[in-house]
Write a protein that holds these residues in place. Structure first.
Motif, PDB file in Angstrom:
ATOM      1  N   GLY A 150       0.815  -1.203   0.000  1.00 15.82           N
ATOM      2  CA  GLY A 150       0.000   0.000   0.000  1.00 15.82           C
ATOM      3  C   GLY A 150       0.850   1.254   0.000  1.00 15.82           C
ATOM      4  O   GLY A 150       2.067   1.202   0.234  1.00 15.82           O
ATOM      5  N   GLU A 152       0.347   5.446   1.354  1.00 13.47           N
ATOM      6  CA  GLU A 152      -0.473   6.468   1.992  1.00 13.47           C
ATOM      7  C   GLU A 152       0.167   7.837   1.821  1.00 13.47           C
ATOM      8  O   GLU A 152       1.369   8.013   2.090  1.00 13.47           O
ATOM      9  CB  GLU A 152      -0.659   6.167   3.480  1.00 13.47           C
ATOM     10  N   ASP A 160      -4.351   0.546  -1.625  1.00 15.01           N
ATOM     11  CA  ASP A 160      -3.915  -0.797  -1.262  1.00 15.01           C
ATOM     12  C   ASP A 160      -4.119  -1.754  -2.433  1.00 15.01           C
ATOM     13  O   ASP A 160      -5.093  -1.622  -3.188  1.00 15.01           O
ATOM     14  CB  ASP A 160      -4.717  -1.350  -0.077  1.00 15.01           C
TER      15      ASP A 160
END
Length: 200
Positions: A150, A152, A160
């Motif tokens: 993933g 962020e 993801d």
């Protein structure tokens, strides 16, 4: 009643404490499922969806545990013979929907970029094969393992990609003299998931 209220209060205080020292993030996610059968008959992929909530608990600057609760529409397309007396092969959709609870261990290898692995337990909420209800012949609980990665962003937006590997059979048993469930009785879930979400 007092015990329930006290438990909820303690839980809220714990979450607040985590949030204040930035060791907890809460959010939501959703996305695309591309699922197929493992150990099934002649199958092809079926597209579905998933959505739900996430909570990421940081145990250090590079390591976290992320429990989730997701509604997930899974299954496969199956080429089956002798459907209700027919001799030719026919595409039949097997739809299995679950409430899935994965618990992911996450290691951040670069800023925002992470690797994920963890177990998952799912609870079957819908089981239809060829449009017919087969929930009574479907295992209530589905155990599986997830691996993925993933990314962020600093703003909390995340992406993801995972593969969900089924560990037990979807079906309990085949229905008597039913070629549909006979061909699917060894099926296990295999699901690629692509998600987008937000945490704060």
């Amino acid at each position: 009643m007092k015990k329930i209220a006290l438990t909820l209060l303690l839980g809220a205080l714990t979450l607040t404490s985590y949030a204040q020292d930035k060791t907890l993030k809460i959010g939501a996610k959703g996305g695309l499922n591309i699922s197929d059968a493992i150990n099934g008959s002649d199958t092809s992929t079926l597209t579905g969806f998933h959505f739900g909530g996430v909570a990421e608990i940081f145990l250090g600057s590079k390591f976290s545990i992320q429990p989730e609760i997701l509604y997930s529409a899974q299954g496969s397309k199956n080429k089956l013979s002798q459907i209700k007396g027919q001799e030719d092969l026919k595409d039949v959709k097997a739809n299995f929907d679950y409430i899935n609870i994965p618990v992911m261990a996450k290691i951040y290898i670069l800023d925002g970029l992470n690797l994920q692995v963890g177990p998952q337990v799912g609870f079957n909420v819908k089981s239809k094969i060829g449009g017919e209800d087969f929930k009574s012949l479907t295992n209530t609980v589905d155990f599986s393992a997830n691996v993925g990665a993933g990314y962020e962003t600093p703003l909390g937006l995340f992406f993801d990609a995972r593969y969900n590997i089924g560990l037990n059979k979807v079906m309990k048993s085949a229905a008597d003299n039913d070629p549909i469930t006979k061909d699917l009785v060894d099926m296990k879930n295999g699901v690629f998931q692509f998600s987008v979400g937000f945490k704060f």
